[in-house]
Design a protein around this motif. Sequence first.
Motif, short mmCIF file in Angstrom:
data_model
loop_
_atom_site.label_atom_id
_atom_site.label_comp_id
_atom_site.label_asym_id
_atom_site.label_seq_id
_atom_site.Cartn_x
_atom_site.Cartn_y
_atom_site.Cartn_z
N PRO A 229 0.78 -1.11 0.01
CA PRO A 229 -0.05 -0.03 -0.19
C PRO A 229 0.77 1.35 0.03
O PRO A 229 0.44 2.12 -0.87
CB PRO A 229 -0.61 -0.06 1.33
CG PRO A 229 -0.85 -1.52 1.58
CD PRO A 229 0.57 -2.04 0.95
N SER B 44 -7.91 -2.89 0.40
CA SER B 44 -7.42 -4.13 0.32
C SER B 44 -7.99 -5.33 0.99
O SER B 44 -8.45 -6.27 0.62
CB SER B 44 -5.89 -4.23 0.19
OG SER B 44 -5.34 -3.31 -0.72
N ALA C 212 -4.17 -5.96 -2.79
CA ALA C 212 -3.34 -4.98 -2.60
C ALA C 212 -2.03 -4.89 -3.80
O ALA C 212 -1.90 -4.02 -4.23
CB ALA C 212 -2.57 -4.89 -1.57
#
Length: 288
Positions: free
Chosen positions: A211, A236, A259
């Motif tokens: 992320p 995610s 993700a």
Amino acid sequence: MQDIISFIDQVSRYNYLQQALIAAILVGIICGVIGCFIILRGMALMGDAISHAVLPGVVIAYMVGSSFFIGAVIAGVLTALGIGYVSQNSRIKDDSAIGILFTAAFALGVVLLTNLRGTSLDLWHILFGNVLAVSRSDLWVTFGIGSFVLLMIFLCYRPLLMSTFDPTMAKAAGIPVQLIHYLLMLLLSLVTVASLKTVGIILVVAMLITPGATAYLLTDRLPVMLFLSAFFGSISAVLGIFFSVLYDVASGASIVLVASVIFGLVFFLSPKQGIVTRYFRSKVQRTA
């Protein structure tokens, strides 16, 4: 659309799904936030090291009947201190010290686990997580850790900012750079512990890095990067649980795959850094 309605209906009816969603979102947020500093400091390997090094702490805590939270934090902090000690007192550099100590710690955890065959300790869930099995007490632990981590980042934001981008200037300004480094290691250990039930030891490094890396491709400003990273982490988590329930697959792996897909989309299509975007921009400039 029917799958989404069915998922929402299940979430509204089952407590375990509600707890799983809340825990996963919390983990996505704190992993995203702490991951930004890990990426900017070039410490992705350290995140990998600590995530693996907590394994012996978890096993020893189980063996003595203590909380896995305490064992994991102690193991993570000791590994971080050990890496710093080895690199500062020998010719061994940081990356080599990380490789030596985290593999040693992980191997110790595996050896200890082999002596616990037939017990209730589940190796699969330790390594890969199972957010759908998060209990209410686990949820409170995750909430407590998340609140503490976010509070410390808020209180130490300026020292963290300065020591991340310009350690020399930070030292000149009187900021205890080494202390800030070990504070970050402590927070990283706590986040790893909070993520154990959700994505497990093996996959937590992906939630720490992916992320934040996605957000890094979209902005040059740290506050925006922190917000975007937390957002991508939580999205995610939600989508990962959705696909986990829909297709009956491992929840931790599903969260990490979502993700990774988001990162791939941003990598190719982001307005400034995207590969496809830059290709079409250069094509337009050549024809202009």
